[in-house]
Design a protein around this motif. Structure first.
Motif, PDB file in Angstrom:
ATOM      1  N   VAL A  41       0.735  -1.205   0.069  1.00 32.03           N
ATOM      2  CA  VAL A  41       0.215  -0.063   0.036  1.00 32.03           C
ATOM      3  C   VAL A  41       0.718   1.361   0.001  1.00 32.03           C
ATOM      4  N   ALA A  42       1.794   1.246   0.847  1.00 30.48           N
ATOM      5  CA  ALA A  42       2.696   2.775   0.894  1.00 30.48           C
ATOM      6  C   ALA A  42       3.560   2.985  -0.441  1.00 30.48           C
ATOM      7  N   ASP A  43       3.896   1.756  -1.134  1.00 28.66           N
ATOM      8  CA  ASP A  43       4.699   2.035  -2.120  1.00 28.66           C
ATOM      9  C   ASP A  43       3.609   2.370  -3.395  1.00 28.66           C
ATOM     10  N   ALA A  44       2.443   1.878  -3.282  1.00 27.85           N
ATOM     11  CA  ALA A  44       1.380   1.899  -4.246  1.00 27.85           C
ATOM     12  C   ALA A  44       0.979   3.451  -4.074  1.00 27.85           C
ATOM     13  N   LEU A  45       0.892   4.176  -3.077  1.00 27.82           N
ATOM     14  CA  LEU A  45       0.640   5.586  -3.050  1.00 27.82           C
ATOM     15  C   LEU A  45       1.813   6.403  -3.235  1.00 27.82           C
ATOM     16  N   ALA A  46       2.877   5.951  -3.047  1.00 28.54           N
ATOM     17  CA  ALA A  46       4.013   6.781  -3.369  1.00 28.54           C
ATOM     18  C   ALA A  46       4.109   6.806  -4.880  1.00 28.54           C
ATOM     19  N   GLU A  47       3.963   5.613  -5.333  1.00 25.97           N
ATOM     20  CA  GLU A  47       3.796   5.616  -6.979  1.00 25.97           C
ATOM     21  C   GLU A  47       2.908   6.555  -7.459  1.00 25.97           C
ATOM     22  N   LEU A  48       1.703   6.683  -7.096  1.00 25.97           N
ATOM     23  CA  LEU A  48       0.707   7.626  -7.407  1.00 25.97           C
ATOM     24  C   LEU A  48       1.075   9.214  -7.058  1.00 25.97           C
ATOM     25  N   GLU A  49       1.962   9.336  -6.366  1.00 23.37           N
ATOM     26  CA  GLU A  49       2.631  10.607  -5.731  1.00 23.37           C
ATOM     27  C   GLU A  49       1.242  11.239  -4.922  1.00 23.37           C
ATOM     28  N   ILE A  50       0.928  10.138  -4.049  1.00 17.48           N
ATOM     29  CA  ILE A  50      -0.080  10.616  -3.062  1.00 17.48           C
ATOM     30  C   ILE A  50       0.398  10.658  -1.476  1.00 17.48           C
ATOM     31  N   ASP A  51       0.462  11.625  -1.008  1.00 15.61           N
ATOM     32  CA  ASP A  51       0.959  11.575   0.482  1.00 15.61           C
ATOM     33  C   ASP A  51      -0.025  11.249   1.505  1.00 15.61           C
ATOM     34  N   HIS A  52       0.489  10.322   2.150  1.00 12.69           N
ATOM     35  CA  HIS A  52      -0.789   9.629   3.270  1.00 12.69           C
ATOM     36  C   HIS A  52      -0.332  10.045   4.684  1.00 12.69           C
ATOM     37  N   ALA A  53       0.842  10.949   4.935  1.00 14.74           N
ATOM     38  CA  ALA A  53       0.992  11.370   6.273  1.00 14.74           C
ATOM     39  C   ALA A  53      -0.027  11.931   6.745  1.00 14.74           C
ATOM     40  N   GLY A  54      -0.201  11.314   8.121  1.00 16.08           N
ATOM     41  CA  GLY A  54      -1.180  12.243   8.792  1.00 16.08           C
ATOM     42  C   GLY A  54      -2.589  11.872   8.510  1.00 16.08           C
ATOM     43  N   GLY A  55      -2.625  10.860   7.381  1.00 15.70           N
ATOM     44  CA  GLY A  55      -4.074  10.458   6.957  1.00 15.70           C
ATOM     45  C   GLY A  55      -4.543   9.221   7.799  1.00 15.70           C
ATOM     46  N   ARG A  56      -5.694   8.572   7.239  1.00 22.97           N
ATOM     47  CA  ARG A  56      -6.211   7.305   7.879  1.00 22.97           C
ATOM     48  C   ARG A  56      -6.497   6.453   6.617  1.00 22.97           C
ATOM     49  N   LEU A  57      -5.832   5.233   6.677  1.00 20.90           N
ATOM     50  CA  LEU A  57      -6.158   4.204   5.548  1.00 20.90           C
ATOM     51  C   LEU A  57      -7.026   3.222   5.993  1.00 20.90           C
ATOM     52  N   SER A  58      -7.614   2.489   5.224  1.00 25.92           N
ATOM     53  CA  SER A  58      -8.500   1.302   5.457  1.00 25.92           C
ATOM     54  C   SER A  58      -7.726   0.249   5.413  1.00 25.92           C
ATOM     55  N   GLU A  59      -6.427   0.069   5.098  1.00 21.85           N
ATOM     56  CA  GLU A  59      -5.267  -0.927   5.114  1.00 21.85           C
ATOM     57  C   GLU A  59      -4.046  -0.369   5.626  1.00 21.85           C
ATOM     58  N   PRO A  60      -3.269  -1.221   6.361  1.00 24.15           N
ATOM     59  CA  PRO A  60      -2.005  -0.819   6.891  1.00 24.15           C
ATOM     60  C   PRO A  60      -0.944  -0.489   5.807  1.00 24.15           C
ATOM     61  N   PRO A  61      -0.159   0.557   5.789  1.00 23.68           N
ATOM     62  CA  PRO A  61       0.865   0.696   4.740  1.00 23.68           C
ATOM     63  C   PRO A  61       1.648  -0.653   4.154  1.00 23.68           C
ATOM     64  N   HIS A  62       2.141  -1.550   4.935  1.00 19.86           N
ATOM     65  CA  HIS A  62       2.594  -2.731   4.621  1.00 19.86           C
ATOM     66  C   HIS A  62       1.924  -3.728   4.034  1.00 19.86           C
ATOM     67  N   GLU A  63       0.363  -3.551   3.984  1.00 17.01           N
ATOM     68  CA  GLU A  63      -0.242  -4.453   3.317  1.00 17.01           C
ATOM     69  C   GLU A  63       0.188  -4.776   2.099  1.00 17.01           C
ATOM     70  N   VAL A  64      -0.137  -5.943   1.510  1.00 17.48           N
ATOM     71  CA  VAL A  64       0.229  -6.587   0.147  1.00 17.48           C
ATOM     72  C   VAL A  64      -0.929  -5.992  -0.826  1.00 17.48           C
ATOM     73  N   VAL A  65      -0.498  -5.559  -1.909  1.00 17.72           N
ATOM     74  CA  VAL A  65      -1.485  -5.157  -3.020  1.00 17.72           C
ATOM     75  C   VAL A  65      -1.432  -6.525  -3.754  1.00 17.72           C
ATOM     76  N   PRO A  66      -2.540  -7.581  -3.915  1.00 20.28           N
ATOM     77  CA  PRO A  66      -2.481  -8.561  -4.524  1.00 20.28           C
ATOM     78  C   PRO A  66      -2.353  -8.299  -6.229  1.00 20.28           C
ATOM     79  N   LEU A  67      -1.963  -9.114  -7.041  1.00 21.27           N
ATOM     80  CA  LEU A  67      -2.178  -9.154  -8.455  1.00 21.27           C
ATOM     81  C   LEU A  67      -3.601  -8.983  -8.749  1.00 21.27           C
ATOM     82  N   SER A  68      -4.593  -9.537  -7.995  1.00 26.27           N
ATOM     83  CA  SER A  68      -5.925  -9.279  -8.558  1.00 26.27           C
ATOM     84  C   SER A  68      -6.626  -8.018  -8.112  1.00 26.27           C
ATOM     85  N   GLY A  69      -5.681  -7.276  -7.334  1.00 26.27           N
ATOM     86  CA  GLY A  69      -6.018  -6.047  -6.996  1.00 26.27           C
ATOM     87  C   GLY A  69      -6.916  -5.766  -5.778  1.00 26.27           C
TER      88      GLY A  69
END
Length: 309
Positions: A118-146
């Motif tokens: 999740v963290a790398d996906a947001l960085a790839e999209l140039e989205i800063d999630h610092a201070g925000g709230r995510l439905s999944e933790p930053p280390h959660e795997v993004v599966p190939l199925s999405g």
């Protein structure tokens, strides 16, 4: 020496004229094998985080991936160009694209990412999630199925409730959640704006207003001719149109400066300043009807305003 026999001499084998050629060919083949073997490359291939070492004679990255049975398509990431020649001891990274349904502060978009978490996906999209709230933790795997991911940014909102009037920072998804975080109760009958289930955007002012008193029943109709008089002009003269006006000399209350006796005579309860302008105007109209239009006794200084525009 008599009585002893000589050992037989070994026979010389027949020497073919092709023997030298065959021998030279064998040496040449062995040398070629050594040369070809030395051309093989050991390449580290990392596919979606999984690493293997591949020995290959491939002259391009495309050939190497084909040999390793690794397919790539639109949106996939390959660390080298497809026509580049892999280097011995080098590393090639492949990350396959995966769909990400991303909702930020209530707005949803469908994106494609090659990041594995999740963290790398947001960085790839140039989205800063610092201070925000995510439905999944930053280390959660993004599966190939999405996956679907919800993010609430940090916003600044104001809360006004009774004596409370403060700004606060929040990542809440609803007004109700903001009030819960601020420990502000909303008993039945209280009015909340914006509505409790609405999204509090940055700069939103949240108001919690307690219910007002229940209006006394309006059982007496107001005559059309009376309703058509200039009541706003009378109120402006008596109190500058202020429903909370108080003249301690009487005392006199409200927009039309009622005495308590006259207010109660037309069905008013409590004091006039407890009620909104509409209720005070209704009771003033009933008072005018009760005295049959003789306004001089009630509004001696301002009553004439009823007949002007």
């Amino acid at each position: 020496m008599r009585g002893r026999r000589r050992a037989p001499r070994p026979q010389v084998p027949w020497r073919s004229p092709w023997a030298l050629v065959v021998g030279l060919s064998a040496v040449a083949v062995a040398g070629a094998l050594v040369a070809v073997t030395s051309m093989a490359k050991d390449i580290r291939l990392v596919v979606d985080g999984e690493a293997i070492v591949v020995r290959s004679f491939a002259g391009s990255v495309y050939e190497l991936l084909s040999e390793a049975d690794v397919s790539v398509g639109l949106g996939d990431y390959v660390s080298l160009g497809g026509h580049d020649e892999p280097a011995d001891g080098g590393t090639i990274v492949v990350r396959h694209a995966r769909p990400l349904r991303l909702t930020i502060d209530g707005r949803t978009t469908n994106r494609m990412v090659t990041a594995a978490n999740v963290a790398d996906a947001l960085a790839e999209l140039e989205i800063d999630h610092a201070g925000g709230r995510l439905s999944e933790p930053p280390h959660e795997v993004v599966p190939l199925s999405g996956m679907s991911l919800t993010m609430f940014t940090q916003r600044r909102v104001q809360v006004i409730a009774g004596d409370i009037r403060r700004w606060t920072r929040t990542t809440a998804g609803t007004v109700r959640e903001v009030l819960r975080q601020e420990r502000i109760r909303t008993p039945n009958g209280h009015k909340v704006t914006p509505p409790l289930d609405s999204f509090p955007r940055d700069g939103t002012v949240i108001r919690v207003v307690p219910p007002g008193p229940v209006l006394p029943p309006r059982t007496v109709p107001v005559q059309p001719a009376v309703a058509g008089l200039n009541w706003a002009g009378l109120a402006a003269c008596e109190s500058h149109g202020n429903p909370k006006a108080l003249n301690p000399a009487g005392p006199y209350y409200g927009m039309y400066q009622f005495s308590l006796a006259s207010w109660q005579a037309v069905g008013g309860t409590g004091t006039p300043v407890m009620w909104p302008a509409e209720e005070q105007t209704y009771r003033a109209q009933l008072l005018y009807q009760r005295v049959q239009g003789r306004w001089q006794g009630q509004w001696p200084h301002c009553g004439a305003r009823l007949f002007t525009r």
